[in-house]
Motif scaffolding. Structure first.
Motif, PDB file in Angstrom:
ATOM      1  N   VAL A 197       0.833  -1.204   0.000  1.00 36.78           N
ATOM      2  CA  VAL A 197       0.000   0.000   0.000  1.00 36.78           C
ATOM      3  C   VAL A 197       0.867   1.253   0.000  1.00 36.78           C
ATOM      4  CG1 VAL A 197      -1.734   1.318   1.280  1.00 36.78           C
ATOM      5  CG2 VAL A 197      -1.845  -1.189   1.239  1.00 36.78           C
ATOM      6  N   ILE A 198       1.892   1.256   0.855  1.00 32.56           N
ATOM      7  CA  ILE A 198       2.710   2.449   1.053  1.00 32.56           C
ATOM      8  C   ILE A 198       3.464   2.842  -0.215  1.00 32.56           C
ATOM      9  CG2 ILE A 198       4.717   3.366   2.308  1.00 32.56           C
ATOM     10  CD1 ILE A 198       3.780   1.582   4.688  1.00 32.56           C
ATOM     11  N   VAL A 199       4.038   1.863  -0.904  1.00 35.11           N
ATOM     12  CA  VAL A 199       4.846   2.173  -2.096  1.00 35.11           C
ATOM     13  C   VAL A 199       4.038   2.893  -3.176  1.00 35.11           C
ATOM     14  CG1 VAL A 199       6.172   1.205  -4.016  1.00 35.11           C
ATOM     15  CG2 VAL A 199       6.596   0.407  -1.684  1.00 35.11           C
ATOM     16  N   PRO A 200       2.901   2.346  -3.639  1.00 37.90           N
ATOM     17  CA  PRO A 200       2.183   3.062  -4.703  1.00 37.90           C
ATOM     18  C   PRO A 200       1.626   4.415  -4.270  1.00 37.90           C
ATOM     19  CG  PRO A 200       0.934   1.143  -3.955  1.00 37.90           C
ATOM     20  CD  PRO A 200       2.287   1.046  -3.347  1.00 37.90           C
ATOM     21  N   VAL A 201       1.168   4.519  -3.009  1.00 37.32           N
ATOM     22  CA  VAL A 201       0.630   5.811  -2.552  1.00 37.32           C
ATOM     23  C   VAL A 201       1.727   6.867  -2.553  1.00 37.32           C
ATOM     24  CG1 VAL A 201      -0.324   7.054  -0.579  1.00 37.32           C
ATOM     25  CG2 VAL A 201      -1.264   4.828  -1.209  1.00 37.32           C
ATOM     26  N   MET A 202       2.886   6.556  -1.976  1.00 36.43           N
ATOM     27  CA  MET A 202       3.989   7.514  -1.972  1.00 36.43           C
ATOM     28  C   MET A 202       4.484   7.814  -3.379  1.00 36.43           C
ATOM     29  SD  MET A 202       6.477   7.011   1.298  1.00 36.43           S
ATOM     30  CE  MET A 202       7.335   8.499   0.749  1.00 36.43           C
ATOM     31  N   TYR A 203       4.476   6.798  -4.225  1.00 38.59           N
ATOM     32  CA  TYR A 203       4.937   6.956  -5.611  1.00 38.59           C
ATOM     33  C   TYR A 203       4.121   8.038  -6.331  1.00 38.59           C
ATOM     34  CZ  TYR A 203       5.506   5.643 -10.566  1.00 38.59           C
ATOM     35  OH  TYR A 203       5.726   5.649 -11.924  1.00 38.59           O
ATOM     36  N   PHE A 204       2.798   7.960  -6.208  1.00 36.94           N
ATOM     37  CA  PHE A 204       1.946   8.940  -6.881  1.00 36.94           C
ATOM     38  C   PHE A 204       1.930  10.278  -6.151  1.00 36.94           C
ATOM     39  CE2 PHE A 204      -0.038   4.960  -8.573  1.00 36.94           C
ATOM     40  CZ  PHE A 204       0.255   5.193  -9.915  1.00 36.94           C
ATOM     41  N   LEU A 205       1.961  10.261  -4.815  1.00 35.58           N
ATOM     42  CA  LEU A 205       1.942  11.500  -4.048  1.00 35.58           C
ATOM     43  C   LEU A 205       3.171  12.361  -4.325  1.00 35.58           C
ATOM     44  CD1 LEU A 205       0.638  10.553  -0.486  1.00 35.58           C
ATOM     45  CD2 LEU A 205      -0.415  12.122  -2.105  1.00 35.58           C
ATOM     46  N   LEU A 206       4.337  11.743  -4.290  1.00 35.73           N
ATOM     47  CA  LEU A 206       5.567  12.504  -4.510  1.00 35.73           C
ATOM     48  C   LEU A 206       5.605  13.130  -5.898  1.00 35.73           C
ATOM     49  CD1 LEU A 206       8.157  10.120  -2.790  1.00 35.73           C
ATOM     50  CD2 LEU A 206       7.417  12.370  -1.993  1.00 35.73           C
ATOM     51  N   GLN A 207       5.079  12.412  -6.888  1.00 36.43           N
ATOM     52  CA  GLN A 207       5.022  12.990  -8.237  1.00 36.43           C
ATOM     53  C   GLN A 207       4.105  14.203  -8.270  1.00 36.43           C
ATOM     54  OE1 GLN A 207       4.932  10.193 -11.724  1.00 36.43           O
ATOM     55  NE2 GLN A 207       4.720   8.659 -10.104  1.00 36.43           N
ATOM     56  N   GLY A 208       3.030  14.142  -7.474  1.00 42.51           N
ATOM     57  CA  GLY A 208       2.109  15.271  -7.423  1.00 42.51           C
ATOM     58  C   GLY A 208       2.733  16.515  -6.829  1.00 42.51           C
ATOM     59  N   PHE A 209       3.859  16.348  -6.121  1.00 43.37           N
ATOM     60  CA  PHE A 209       4.549  17.486  -5.522  1.00 43.37           C
ATOM     61  C   PHE A 209       5.890  17.759  -6.206  1.00 43.37           C
ATOM     62  CE2 PHE A 209       1.291  16.760  -2.517  1.00 43.37           C
ATOM     63  CZ  PHE A 209       1.066  17.969  -1.884  1.00 43.37           C
ATOM     64  N   GLY A 210       5.982  17.387  -7.475  1.00 40.86           N
ATOM     65  CA  GLY A 210       7.114  17.795  -8.292  1.00 40.86           C
ATOM     66  C   GLY A 210       8.302  16.863  -8.320  1.00 40.86           C
ATOM     67  N   VAL A 211       8.211  15.701  -7.685  1.00 40.88           N
ATOM     68  CA  VAL A 211       9.317  14.748  -7.714  1.00 40.88           C
ATOM     69  C   VAL A 211       9.166  13.880  -8.965  1.00 40.88           C
ATOM     70  CG1 VAL A 211      10.464  12.851  -6.478  1.00 40.88           C
ATOM     71  CG2 VAL A 211       9.404  14.729  -5.194  1.00 40.88           C
ATOM     72  N   SER A 212      10.269  13.605  -9.654  1.00 40.03           N
ATOM     73  CA  SER A 212      10.200  12.789 -10.865  1.00 40.03           C
ATOM     74  C   SER A 212       9.739  11.376 -10.531  1.00 40.03           C
ATOM     75  CB  SER A 212      11.565  12.735 -11.548  1.00 40.03           C
ATOM     76  OG  SER A 212      12.481  11.985 -10.763  1.00 40.03           O
ATOM     77  N   ALA A 213       9.198  10.688 -11.537  1.00 37.42           N
ATOM     78  CA  ALA A 213       8.689   9.327 -11.339  1.00 37.42           C
ATOM     79  C   ALA A 213       9.798   8.394 -10.859  1.00 37.42           C
ATOM     80  CB  ALA A 213       8.067   8.806 -12.632  1.00 37.42           C
ATOM     81  N   GLU A 214      10.991   8.525 -11.437  1.00 36.94           N
ATOM     82  CA  GLU A 214      12.096   7.649 -11.057  1.00 36.94           C
ATOM     83  C   GLU A 214      12.517   7.879  -9.609  1.00 36.94           C
ATOM     84  OE1 GLU A 214      15.411   7.341 -13.600  1.00 36.94           O
ATOM     85  OE2 GLU A 214      14.247   7.100 -15.428  1.00 36.94           O
ATOM     86  N   SER A 215      12.673   9.141  -9.230  1.00 38.74           N
ATOM     87  CA  SER A 215      13.059   9.457  -7.855  1.00 38.74           C
ATOM     88  C   SER A 215      11.959   9.043  -6.877  1.00 38.74           C
ATOM     89  CB  SER A 215      13.341  10.949  -7.704  1.00 38.74           C
ATOM     90  OG  SER A 215      14.414  11.353  -8.524  1.00 38.74           O
ATOM     91  N   ALA A 216      10.708   9.282  -7.269  1.00 37.45           N
ATOM     92  CA  ALA A 216       9.577   8.942  -6.405  1.00 37.45           C
ATOM     93  C   ALA A 216       9.559   7.454  -6.088  1.00 37.45           C
ATOM     94  CB  ALA A 216       8.267   9.360  -7.063  1.00 37.45           C
ATOM     95  N   MET A 217       9.848   6.617  -7.079  1.00 35.13           N
ATOM     96  CA  MET A 217       9.812   5.174  -6.851  1.00 35.13           C
ATOM     97  C   MET A 217      10.934   4.739  -5.919  1.00 35.13           C
ATOM     98  SD  MET A 217       8.001   2.592  -7.441  1.00 35.13           S
ATOM     99  CE  MET A 217       8.115   0.828  -7.117  1.00 35.13           C
ATOM    100  N   MET A 218      12.131   5.289  -6.095  1.00 37.59           N
ATOM    101  CA  MET A 218      13.251   4.908  -5.236  1.00 37.59           C
ATOM    102  C   MET A 218      13.013   5.336  -3.792  1.00 37.59           C
ATOM    103  SD  MET A 218      16.640   5.437  -7.646  1.00 37.59           S
ATOM    104  CE  MET A 218      16.314   7.146  -8.055  1.00 37.59           C
ATOM    105  N   ILE A 219      12.486   6.552  -3.606  1.00 41.35           N
ATOM    106  CA  ILE A 219      12.214   7.052  -2.259  1.00 41.35           C
ATOM    107  C   ILE A 219      11.068   6.263  -1.620  1.00 41.35           C
ATOM    108  CG2 ILE A 219      11.417   9.055  -0.927  1.00 41.35           C
ATOM    109  CD1 ILE A 219      12.823  10.786  -3.127  1.00 41.35           C
ATOM    110  N   ALA A 220      10.057   5.949  -2.404  1.00 40.25           N
ATOM    111  CA  ALA A 220       8.904   5.206  -1.883  1.00 40.25           C
ATOM    112  C   ALA A 220       9.313   3.817  -1.409  1.00 40.25           C
ATOM    113  CB  ALA A 220       7.821   5.098  -2.958  1.00 40.25           C
ATOM    114  N   THR A 221      10.137   3.125  -2.190  1.00 41.55           N
ATOM    115  CA  THR A 221      10.539   1.769  -1.802  1.00 41.55           C
ATOM    116  C   THR A 221      11.409   1.789  -0.552  1.00 41.55           C
ATOM    117  OG1 THR A 221      12.388   1.874  -3.377  1.00 41.55           O
ATOM    118  CG2 THR A 221      10.380   0.819  -4.135  1.00 41.55           C
ATOM    119  N   ALA A 222      12.349   2.729  -0.475  1.00 39.59           N
ATOM    120  CA  ALA A 222      13.244   2.800   0.684  1.00 39.59           C
ATOM    121  C   ALA A 222      12.478   3.195   1.943  1.00 39.59           C
ATOM    122  CB  ALA A 222      14.371   3.795   0.416  1.00 39.59           C
TER     123      ALA A 222
END
Length: 274
Positions: free
Chosen positions: A35-60
């Motif tokens: 649950v946490i990974v996809p939610v953070m992945y989309f949320l971070l992109q909504g605040f200007g973080v790139s998709a690639e960076s968002a995925m790495m930050i979300a997983t960690a």
């Protein structure tokens, strides 16, 4: 991450993520990372973080949340005798080694590659929940030592790379070989700690913080998001267990599986640039 967390929408969304992840962990034995990974992945992109960076930050960051939640879960399952200690003695070494290898390797995989991996596994998990919930075991017992070593390595490496605990892959893998469901969930809780602890330490110390990462990101772990999510996940997991005894878990599981399916498809199309 002050600029990010000063925004009420993302703060509320992260709080909701912690609540939902805790409830799911209690209801279905599904790790919060799914649950946490996809939610953070989309949320971070909504605040200007790139998709690639968002995925790495979300997983960690997801791995960081798994450490305390898995400890709480292990204590509960161990008290009920739901942890297969004999199996752990053999699997632990493979999981630990491959968790470290996977976390190091993940830094050299493009964010879109990690997104693709997560999406495929999310879709497979949803299909398993929809169509194999009450299916008989594929085999009557676990394979020999060599086969179990491969299974443990897969659990450790794949889980750490996409930020999920041991339950998402480990539970269906064990139950497919006729391990009782309660024992599979309890043992997989230990998998989660063996995966998350070395993984998050590696990503904190060795991981290179992306240039567009939100404030409060150390290595690849975003500490403010961790601090918002973790207490709620721990608090609501026991409530999920209680709800599971009162509600219709089959219908809830189907509903979650459908949502997870659509989430996986959405992430897959984004990773493929569709």
């Amino acid at each position: 991450m002050s600029e990010l967390l000063n925004q009420w929408p993302i703060a509320i969304a992260l709080i909701g993520t912690g609540v939902f992840a805790g409830l799911l962990a209690g209801l279905f034995g599904v790790g919060g990372g799914i649950v946490i990974v996809p939610v953070m992945y989309f949320l971070l992109q909504g605040f200007g973080v790139s998709a690639e960076s968002a995925m790495m930050i979300a997983t960690a960051t997801s791995l960081a949340t798994i450490v305390p939640t898995s400890i709480s879960s292990i204590r509960s399952h161990h008290a009920k005798g739901n942890v297969d200690v004999a199996l752990l003695k053999y699997w632990a070494v493979f999981i630990l080694i491959m968790a470290i290898v996977g976390s190091l390797f993940a830094q050299y995989v493009r964010g879109n590659g990690l997104t693709f991996m997560f999406a495929v596994i999310a879709i497979l998990v949803s299909l398993n929940m929809l169509f194999r919930a009450n299916a008989p075991a594929l085999r009557e017992e676990l394979p020999g030592k060599f086969g179990q070593g491969i299974m443990a390595s897969i659990v450790g490496c794949l889980s750490v790379m996409i930020g999920i605990g041991g339950g998402t892959i480990g539970v269906p893998m064990l139950t497919a070989f006729n391990v009782r469901a309660h024992v599979a969930v309890g043992t997989a809780a230990v998998f989660g700690l063996l995966i998350a602890l070395p993984g998050v330490l590696t990503l904190l110390t060795v991981g290179q913080t992306p240039s567009d990462a939100p404030i409060g990101t150390f290595g690849l772990v975003n500490v403010p998001a961790f601090l918002l999510i973790i207490p709620l996940t721990i608090l609501f997991a026991p409530l999920g267990v209680k709800l599971g005894s009162k509600l219709n878990p089959k219908q809830l599981k189907r509903a979650f599986a459908v949502v997870l399916m659509f989430t996986g498809i959405r992430m897959l199309t984004q990773a493929m640039g569709v």
